[in-house]
Design a protein around this motif. Sequence first.
Motif, short mmCIF file in Angstrom:
data_model
loop_
_atom_site.label_atom_id
_atom_site.label_comp_id
_atom_site.label_asym_id
_atom_site.label_seq_id
_atom_site.Cartn_x
_atom_site.Cartn_y
_atom_site.Cartn_z
N PHE A 29 0.75 -1.04 -0.06
CA PHE A 29 -0.14 -0.15 0.14
C PHE A 29 0.88 1.26 0.02
N PHE A 30 1.86 1.19 1.07
CA PHE A 30 2.71 2.55 0.91
C PHE A 30 3.51 2.64 -0.03
N PHE A 31 4.12 1.49 -0.67
CA PHE A 31 4.89 1.65 -1.98
C PHE A 31 4.01 2.09 -2.93
N THR A 32 2.89 1.82 -3.19
CA THR A 32 1.92 2.28 -4.45
C THR A 32 1.80 3.63 -4.22
N VAL A 33 1.53 4.19 -2.83
CA VAL A 33 1.34 5.55 -2.59
C VAL A 33 2.46 6.58 -3.04
N PHE A 34 3.57 6.03 -2.56
CA PHE A 34 5.14 6.74 -2.79
C PHE A 34 5.38 6.70 -4.46
N VAL A 54 9.89 3.11 -16.04
CA VAL A 54 10.87 2.97 -14.83
C VAL A 54 10.24 2.93 -13.38
N ILE A 55 9.47 3.73 -12.99
CA ILE A 55 8.75 3.50 -11.69
C ILE A 55 8.21 2.30 -11.58
N GLY A 56 7.39 1.76 -12.65
CA GLY A 56 6.53 0.71 -12.53
C GLY A 56 7.54 -0.54 -12.27
N ILE A 63 8.06 -4.80 -4.37
CA ILE A 63 6.81 -5.65 -4.05
C ILE A 63 7.39 -7.00 -3.91
N LEU A 64 8.22 -7.46 -4.99
CA LEU A 64 8.53 -8.79 -5.09
C LEU A 64 9.72 -9.29 -3.81
N PHE A 119 -9.02 3.81 -8.49
CA PHE A 119 -8.28 3.43 -7.18
C PHE A 119 -7.42 4.86 -7.10
N PRO A 120 -7.52 5.33 -5.85
CA PRO A 120 -6.88 6.62 -5.58
C PRO A 120 -5.07 6.41 -5.97
N ILE A 121 -4.46 7.40 -6.61
CA ILE A 121 -3.12 7.42 -6.83
C ILE A 121 -2.71 6.42 -8.03
#
Length: 254
Positions: A29-34, A54-56, A63-64, A119-121
């Motif tokens: 969750f926090f990785f996705t927000v950041f 790049v960010i993806g 995550i892995l 989904f937000p962000i």
Amino acid sequence: MNSAEPATSLPFAGPLHFLWGVAAALAIFFFTVFWGLLCIVLTLITRKAWPPDVIGWIWCRWILTVCGIEVELEGAEHIDPSRSYVIISNHLSNFDIWATFGVVSAKIRFVAKKELLRFPIFGQALALSDHIIIDRSKPEQAVDIINRQASERIGEGFCILFYAEGTRSRDGKVHEFKKGGTTLALKTGLPIIPMSVSGTRKFLPRGSAIIRPGGRVKIVLAPPIETKGLPLEARDELTEQVRSVVIRNFIEDY
């Protein structure tokens, strides 16, 4: 593990494994927000397509790592970076996307349902990317969008990824394939790479909210199937050919 087990019967190894799963879910969750916020900002500033790519990749690798998942990739040599492909895959879990984007060195675009934009962000970052967003309630319009966007990018050296079953497998098996991917390949003349993903269901089965971390995933990229010169009438036979390759390289109990 019996691959036909429902999500609720895939047990945790113990209390610490459960706590690791909860912690991993919170970390995602926090990785996705950041990373999502950073992706939005960089895309708006640069007006370029590279920030989501790049960010993806970084997002998926993080995550892995936090989930303790090792991904084995076989057949990477079958992708020529200068060519475009249609990749057609089975679909077991949300981890399919993270594993694929984390290890496959190619410019991959996937077909995403418009509901993900809510989904937000994450939704805003997705909307700014080059991934193809469709409304599944309007299939004819969706096909037109996919064909148009894919045709416009043929010369860019990219891969468009289809999860051909249309949804995540409920029992861990490979089910009937829809024909959208093969239809696109036949209309554009792009080669098809059948992709088999094994082992992701045990980490986040459909219907489960808590990750079961730690383990291995295997992704196999088969040699390309050329479609240039084939008639659209070959769609059914080609779909079954691709599915048979996916099943041959799929390990149900991995």
